[in-house]
Design an enzyme around this catalytic site. Structure first.
Site, PDB file in Angstrom:
ATOM      1  N   CYS A 119       0.813  -1.224   0.000  1.00 44.36           N
ATOM      2  CA  CYS A 119       0.000   0.000   0.000  1.00 44.36           C
ATOM      3  C   CYS A 119       0.844   1.271   0.000  1.00 44.36           C
ATOM      4  O   CYS A 119       0.323   2.352  -0.279  1.00 44.36           O
ATOM      5  CB  CYS A 119      -0.937   0.001   1.199  1.00 44.36           C
ATOM      6  SG  CYS A 119      -2.142  -1.355   1.165  1.00 44.36           S
ATOM      7  N   HIS A 258      -3.448   7.229   2.408  1.00 47.00           N
ATOM      8  CA  HIS A 258      -3.839   5.925   1.886  1.00 47.00           C
ATOM      9  C   HIS A 258      -5.213   5.568   2.434  1.00 47.00           C
ATOM     10  O   HIS A 258      -5.501   5.759   3.613  1.00 47.00           O
ATOM     11  CB  HIS A 258      -2.810   4.873   2.297  1.00 47.00           C
ATOM     12  CG  HIS A 258      -3.235   3.472   2.016  1.00 47.00           C
ATOM     13  ND1 HIS A 258      -3.596   3.046   0.764  1.00 47.00           N
ATOM     14  CD2 HIS A 258      -3.377   2.395   2.841  1.00 47.00           C
ATOM     15  CE1 HIS A 258      -3.936   1.771   0.818  1.00 47.00           C
ATOM     16  NE2 HIS A 258      -3.810   1.351   2.062  1.00 47.00           N
ATOM     17  N   ASN A 288     -10.141  -0.228  -0.232  1.00 47.14           N
ATOM     18  CA  ASN A 288      -8.683  -0.148  -0.271  1.00 47.14           C
ATOM     19  C   ASN A 288      -8.182  -0.747  -1.584  1.00 47.14           C
ATOM     20  O   ASN A 288      -8.235  -1.957  -1.781  1.00 47.14           O
ATOM     21  CB  ASN A 288      -8.095  -0.910   0.926  1.00 47.14           C
ATOM     22  CG  ASN A 288      -6.584  -0.846   0.991  1.00 47.14           C
ATOM     23  OD1 ASN A 288      -5.922  -0.380   0.070  1.00 47.14           O
ATOM     24  ND2 ASN A 288      -6.030  -1.333   2.091  1.00 47.14           N
TER      25      ASN A 288
END
Length: 333
Positions: A119, A258, A288
């Site tokens: 990520c 994020h 996500n």
């Protein structure tokens, strides 16, 4: 100072994005696991995610994002010097997804490679791409964050099926005498490997191994551990990069974190003391998307960002890997 010796910075001059049309809603998940829309929304802030069709790959999403950028900003794809793809879900182990993208676009670059920092991948790739521009050797560098993470989600695992979706975002970097990417502080320590991973498919647990366990093919996460570390690491990195560059949080126009969990996003905002309306959030619609979350946020909100504004990016991912970057926005609304 002669013009050829003038310090050049890497500036984002164009952005693009792509999201698959297929959706997986909370109501869909209610049909396959013991969960509810209320439970998911309260714990994650997510209502739906985009899911790539089975006959498509990560490179296909990246191509769509690049095409969107080229069309809007009238860029020449044949001028691309380097292409970097941040992804944890490459089309195949070899060749790189970046290489495959070049073939699909019909271009030849000097550099094309993948980068896997989970990520945090887009921040790593952005820093790397900016360094290429600042070196003076590259004038047009394309940085992509793209992940088809739904391929690795066990649809019946409530701890992960609620979180992840697919997507791709892209930025175009060019040299400028004006500040673009101001600074990046990036970290990795490897201590979180057991808490967030996809074990299978590599050389440690190859698919061909005797007694291979299917569960190793899926993404696994210890949510409590990741939650705690994400808030601490992202908050600290944000404050560190601001202090290093003699800036206050009040100088930041936009925080682009994020998109892992709305509660994490909110907690980081509180920890660094930024106004809530300055924080960019799209997790409700997309979940996500791993390396794609930050560039997708930039793409979706480009019309609200003014040239010269200071943007703070931060991410946390498997490994653990994490960091924060500061940049001045280089695109006119």
């Amino acid at each position: 100072m002669p013009k050829e010796l003038e310090k050049m910075y890497a500036v984002i001059t164009a952005v693009g994005g792509y999201l698959p049309p297929n959706k997986r809603t909370n109501q869909d998940l209610e049909q396959v696991t013991e969960t509810s829309d209320e439970w998911i929304t309260k714990r994650t802030g997510i209502k739906e995610r985009r899911i790539l069709s089975e006959n498509s790959a990560t490179s296909d999403m990246a191509i769509k994002a690049i095409e969107a950028l080229v069309e809007k900003y009238k860029k020449d794809i044949h001028s691309i010097d380097a292409l970097i793809v941040a992804t944890s879900t490459p089309d195949m182990p070899m060749p790189s997804t970046a290489n495959i993208i070049c073939e699909k676009l019909g271009i030849q670059t000097h550099l094309a490679f993948d980068m896997n920092a989970a990520c945090s991948g887009f921040l790593y790739a952005l820093s790397t791409g900016s360094s290429l521009v600042e070196s003076g050797r590259f004038k047009n560098v394309v940085v992509i964050g793209a992940d088809n993470i739904s391929t690795y989600v066990n649809l019946y695992d409530r701890s992960t099926n609620i979180l992840f979706g697919d997507g791709a975002g892209v930025v175009w970097l060019e040299p400028s005498p004006e500040l673009g990417l101001i600074d990046s502080l990036l970290y990795s320590n490897g201590t979180g490997r057991e808490y967030l991973n996809i074990e299978g498919g590599g050389t440690q647990y190859p698919y061909s191994a005797d007694g291979y366990e299917a569960e190793k093919s899926y993404i696994k996460q210890d949510g409590k551990v990741v939650f705690k570390h994400a808030i601490e690491a992202m908050s600290k990195a944000c404050l560190e990069v601001l202090e290093k560059n003699n800036l206050l949080v009040e100088n930041v126009h936009w925080l682009v974190p994020h998109q892992a969990n709305k509660r994490i996003i909110d907690a980081v905002g509180r920890e660094i003391g930024i106004d809530e309306e300055k924080t960019v959030v799209n997790i409700e619609k997309y979940g996500n998307t791993i390396a794609a979350t930050i560039p997708l946020c930039l793409w979706e909100n480009a019309s609200d960002m003014k040239k010269g504004e200071i943007i703070l990016l931060t991410a946390f991912g498997a490994g653990f890997s994490w960091g924060a970057s500061l940049l001045r926005w280089g695109i006119e609304p």
